[in-house]
Design a protein around this motif. Sequence first.
Motif, PDB file in Angstrom:
ATOM      1  N   VAL A 235     -39.948  75.219   6.098  1.00 27.59           N
ATOM      2  CA  VAL A 235     -38.665  75.775   6.509  1.00 27.59           C
ATOM      3  C   VAL A 235     -38.936  76.408   8.110  1.00 27.59           C
ATOM      4  O   VAL A 235     -39.920  77.222   8.155  1.00 27.59           O
ATOM      5  CB  VAL A 235     -38.135  76.653   5.748  1.00 27.59           C
ATOM      6  N   TYR A 236     -38.040  76.184   9.264  1.00 24.46           N
ATOM      7  CA  TYR A 236     -38.233  76.987  10.321  1.00 24.46           C
ATOM      8  C   TYR A 236     -36.885  77.684  10.597  1.00 24.46           C
ATOM      9  O   TYR A 236     -35.861  76.939  10.356  1.00 24.46           O
ATOM     10  CB  TYR A 236     -38.468  76.069  11.303  1.00 24.46           C
ATOM     11  N   ALA A 237     -36.944  78.836  10.817  1.00 24.08           N
ATOM     12  CA  ALA A 237     -35.560  79.785  11.204  1.00 24.08           C
ATOM     13  C   ALA A 237     -35.191  79.589  12.447  1.00 24.08           C
ATOM     14  O   ALA A 237     -34.660  80.515  13.154  1.00 24.08           O
ATOM     15  CB  ALA A 237     -35.943  81.150  10.699  1.00 24.08           C
ATOM     16  N   GLY A 238     -34.760  78.390  12.779  1.00 25.75           N
ATOM     17  CA  GLY A 238     -33.880  78.048  13.823  1.00 25.75           C
ATOM     18  C   GLY A 238     -33.556  76.585  14.213  1.00 25.75           C
ATOM     19  O   GLY A 238     -33.688  75.676  13.233  1.00 25.75           O
ATOM     20  N   ASN A 239     -32.893  76.336  15.384  1.00 27.47           N
ATOM     21  CA  ASN A 239     -32.617  74.974  15.681  1.00 27.47           C
ATOM     22  C   ASN A 239     -33.709  74.130  15.906  1.00 27.47           C
ATOM     23  O   ASN A 239     -34.782  74.603  15.980  1.00 27.47           O
ATOM     24  CB  ASN A 239     -31.490  74.883  16.670  1.00 27.47           C
ATOM     25  N   TYR A 240     -33.434  72.840  16.407  1.00 28.94           N
ATOM     26  CA  TYR A 240     -34.673  71.925  16.580  1.00 28.94           C
ATOM     27  C   TYR A 240     -35.482  72.378  17.773  1.00 28.94           C
ATOM     28  O   TYR A 240     -36.524  72.185  17.694  1.00 28.94           O
ATOM     29  CB  TYR A 240     -34.172  70.703  16.841  1.00 28.94           C
ATOM     30  N   SER A 241     -35.027  72.870  18.799  1.00 32.55           N
ATOM     31  CA  SER A 241     -35.785  73.357  20.013  1.00 32.55           C
ATOM     32  C   SER A 241     -36.701  74.581  19.504  1.00 32.55           C
ATOM     33  O   SER A 241     -37.916  74.548  19.793  1.00 32.55           O
ATOM     34  CB  SER A 241     -34.910  73.788  21.142  1.00 32.55           C
ATOM     35  N   PHE A 242     -36.152  75.445  18.580  1.00 30.70           N
ATOM     36  CA  PHE A 242     -36.947  76.633  17.868  1.00 30.70           C
ATOM     37  C   PHE A 242     -38.191  76.265  17.134  1.00 30.70           C
ATOM     38  O   PHE A 242     -39.192  76.506  17.378  1.00 30.70           O
ATOM     39  CB  PHE A 242     -35.992  77.497  17.371  1.00 30.70           C
ATOM     40  N   TYR A 243     -37.714  74.917  16.428  1.00 30.35           N
ATOM     41  CA  TYR A 243     -38.682  74.327  15.417  1.00 30.35           C
ATOM     42  C   TYR A 243     -39.865  73.814  16.593  1.00 30.35           C
ATOM     43  O   TYR A 243     -41.202  74.168  15.919  1.00 30.35           O
ATOM     44  CB  TYR A 243     -37.963  73.214  14.884  1.00 30.35           C
ATOM     45  N   LEU A 244     -39.747  73.022  17.404  1.00 27.40           N
ATOM     46  CA  LEU A 244     -40.788  72.665  18.303  1.00 27.40           C
ATOM     47  C   LEU A 244     -41.533  73.600  18.833  1.00 27.40           C
ATOM     48  O   LEU A 244     -42.932  73.520  18.945  1.00 27.40           O
ATOM     49  CB  LEU A 244     -40.190  71.938  19.535  1.00 27.40           C
ATOM     50  N   GLU A 245     -41.088  74.882  19.304  1.00 26.61           N
ATOM     51  CA  GLU A 245     -41.810  75.752  19.659  1.00 26.61           C
ATOM     52  C   GLU A 245     -42.622  76.461  18.830  1.00 26.61           C
ATOM     53  O   GLU A 245     -43.789  76.869  18.797  1.00 26.61           O
ATOM     54  CB  GLU A 245     -40.981  76.934  20.610  1.00 26.61           C
ATOM     55  N   GLU A 246     -41.805  76.660  17.522  1.00 28.60           N
ATOM     56  CA  GLU A 246     -42.518  77.435  16.356  1.00 28.60           C
ATOM     57  C   GLU A 246     -43.693  76.616  15.740  1.00 28.60           C
ATOM     58  O   GLU A 246     -44.966  77.115  15.421  1.00 28.60           O
ATOM     59  CB  GLU A 246     -41.512  77.896  15.331  1.00 28.60           C
ATOM     60  N   LYS A 247     -43.498  75.233  15.847  1.00 29.01           N
ATOM     61  CA  LYS A 247     -44.389  74.721  15.006  1.00 29.01           C
ATOM     62  C   LYS A 247     -45.641  74.312  16.042  1.00 29.01           C
ATOM     63  O   LYS A 247     -46.815  74.331  15.846  1.00 29.01           O
ATOM     64  CB  LYS A 247     -43.736  73.276  15.008  1.00 29.01           C
ATOM     65  N   GLY A 248     -45.333  74.577  17.520  1.00 35.02           N
ATOM     66  CA  GLY A 248     -46.557  74.522  18.560  1.00 35.02           C
ATOM     67  C   GLY A 248     -47.336  75.785  18.249  1.00 35.02           C
ATOM     68  O   GLY A 248     -48.473  75.547  18.294  1.00 35.02           O
ATOM     69  N   LEU A 249     -46.746  76.964  17.964  1.00 29.22           N
ATOM     70  CA  LEU A 249     -47.432  78.005  17.676  1.00 29.22           C
ATOM     71  C   LEU A 249     -48.455  77.970  16.490  1.00 29.22           C
ATOM     72  O   LEU A 249     -49.525  78.278  16.520  1.00 29.22           O
ATOM     73  CB  LEU A 249     -46.784  79.217  17.718  1.00 29.22           C
ATOM     74  N   ARG A 250     -47.604  77.413  15.266  1.00 30.03           N
ATOM     75  CA  ARG A 250     -48.361  77.422  14.141  1.00 30.03           C
ATOM     76  C   ARG A 250     -49.553  76.380  14.238  1.00 30.03           C
ATOM     77  O   ARG A 250     -50.541  76.680  13.468  1.00 30.03           O
ATOM     78  CB  ARG A 250     -47.389  76.894  13.008  1.00 30.03           C
ATOM     79  N   GLU A 251     -49.319  75.391  14.858  1.00 29.74           N
ATOM     80  CA  GLU A 251     -50.422  74.339  14.904  1.00 29.74           C
ATOM     81  C   GLU A 251     -51.670  75.013  15.907  1.00 29.74           C
ATOM     82  O   GLU A 251     -52.873  74.780  15.724  1.00 29.74           O
ATOM     83  CB  GLU A 251     -49.971  73.092  15.693  1.00 29.74           C
ATOM     84  N   GLU A 252     -51.306  75.716  16.735  1.00 32.06           N
ATOM     85  CA  GLU A 252     -52.294  76.276  17.697  1.00 32.06           C
ATOM     86  C   GLU A 252     -53.122  77.439  16.563  1.00 32.06           C
ATOM     87  O   GLU A 252     -54.567  77.153  16.982  1.00 32.06           O
ATOM     88  CB  GLU A 252     -51.639  77.161  18.822  1.00 32.06           C
ATOM     89  N   ILE A 253     -52.511  78.094  15.896  1.00 30.80           N
ATOM     90  CA  ILE A 253     -53.236  78.823  15.146  1.00 30.80           C
ATOM     91  C   ILE A 253     -54.177  78.186  14.064  1.00 30.80           C
ATOM     92  O   ILE A 253     -55.398  78.511  13.705  1.00 30.80           O
ATOM     93  CB  ILE A 253     -52.324  79.928  14.349  1.00 30.80           C
TER      94      ILE A 253
END
Length: 639
Positions: A235-253
């Motif tokens: 689950v990501y707490a936002g729309n699709y653009s938020f998902y892309l940004e958040e997923k990028g941060l998670r993957e970087e970590i």
Amino acid sequence: MIAINNLTFEIGARALYDEANWHIKPGEKIGLIGANGTGKTTLLKIIVGDYKPTSGTISMSKDITLGYLNQDLLSYASDKSILHVAMEAFERQNQLHTEIEALLKKLETDYSEDLLNKLSDKQHEFEALDGYNIEYKANEILAGLGFADADQERKLSTFSGGWRMRVMLAKILLQAPDILLLDEPTNHLDLPSIVWLEDYLRSFEGAIVIVSHDRWFLDKVINRTVESRKGKLTVYAGNYSFYLEEKGLREEIQRGEFKNQQAKIKQEERLIERFRAKASKAKMAQSRIKQLDKLERIDDVDDDNPSVNFTFKFGKQSGRNVTAIEGISKSYPNLQILDNADAIIEKGDKIALIGANGRGKSTLLRIIAGADKTFEGKCETGYNVTQTFFAQHQLESLHLESEILAELQSFAPKHSDTELRSILGSFLFTGDDVFKKIKVLSGGEKSRVALAKALTADANFLILDEPTNHLDMASVNILIQALQQYEGTFIAVSHDRYFLDNIANKIWFIEDQKIKEYPGTYQEYEEWMSKRKYEPKPAPIPQLQQKEVKKEPVKQQPSEDKNKQLKKLNGDLTRMEQQIADLEKEVKQLESKLTEDGVYNNPAKLKETNATYQQKQSSLNQVQQQWETLAEQIMELEA
């Protein structure tokens, strides 16, 4: 509202979901995303009870109502009017209406108090359920989905599959369930209907779960994103653009944690090797080995965003004017599509042709492609133009007995097998899939093969009718990248606004039976249109003026005959083509030099190289313009 706990669903030996968890809360507007084959549609079917999970539970209150739009509804048939079918959503109101009519009939002969009381109760309940407005509500939603008033009395069976799906969507929306489950709701909608649906869903008070490949639509509607991947639901707490940004941060970590853990593991392995050889340290080595075995390994990040690694190839450049449309009129019985319309497509144009269904978009593409010649006026193809036309009916040109890879090999011999397999991989044909025979493919798979063929054609002008149908988001991104690096000209029809916004530098739309043009991106066009709607007197459409090229008549000396002059001009043209080739080579060499560290990090060299590059580029442009003028003179003499 709905709690999914430890859900496992197996198909044969494959676990589509493996102890997945997800809670759907009241009022959430959720986009369920993931690559094709990750089980999004299957999960919706599990929620509504069509499929039973292998293990785990799905809990929800007994009084919760679900509205489920799925592609299976295309098979629904009825000889009733679409208005009647849509109003079937009001089950209790319809039942009450029938009972009230029967009671009124009885009252013609029976005036008993008991009958009057029953009628009063029924009418009171009918009014409380807003029964007197149900036809108005049905009219409103059908109109929003693109149905004209006259169409609402037509039988459902007389409509195509896409329009029948709109009726089923209208019926589900009218039911106003607690949770809407929508599987690809924009598949059969045109742009005005998609915009209307966005507004409707944003104001919908219940929860919504949407499976869609339309990222623009998701961004407008959802406030939560749930990714189906590797058997889990994240689950990501936002729309699709938020998902892309958040997923990028998670993957970087995750990538950092993976590298750190790998370094630690290698260090431990080296220590173990050193200690293992010494008897006094053997016990310590065994202890470290056990610790490594118990270590919970962090996975490296998978690359879910493949990039284009093929290039378009076409043998010759087109002239400046690719297609000229002059005074075209086109009509069908009771429908005028174009009336004395003019337009021009110039070399390098990337055009998005948009508008509501029935306005003539596909008809105009067929006229441009030469597939429809039943019109008045002229549509002329320019000099050296080689075109390819992709449309859904192109599926008929596929050779059913051919394997997928062989179909592309025979059509595009200039491409290597590696390039062809890369293109097919972009459109979801991987591994041994490329050896499947075309006759065993589904309609959507055949469409993807036809699109892959279109992209391998030796064409400097592409005509694309709904190329994003049947593509998931990753494949749409591949197509966007391919078209962005394409050096030719194209015109495309699509209802995917993210796709259009990323590929087009001009927008065409049909209004008042004319072809009109907005010189900009799709997003800029939308902003302009929204302002235009509220202006009492619309400003003139900002349209690029067609440049009138005054052609100087070829001056011939009295002693010089036509054939001799043609021979001289063709010789000049050949020499000029060689000059263009030499300049293009020099420009590419300079482009490569500009990226070298020795030049890029040296301001003086960088300035000098850049000045030379600009000079060569300017010379190339001038020679190309001279070539076009010379080619036009030759064509005039040969006419």
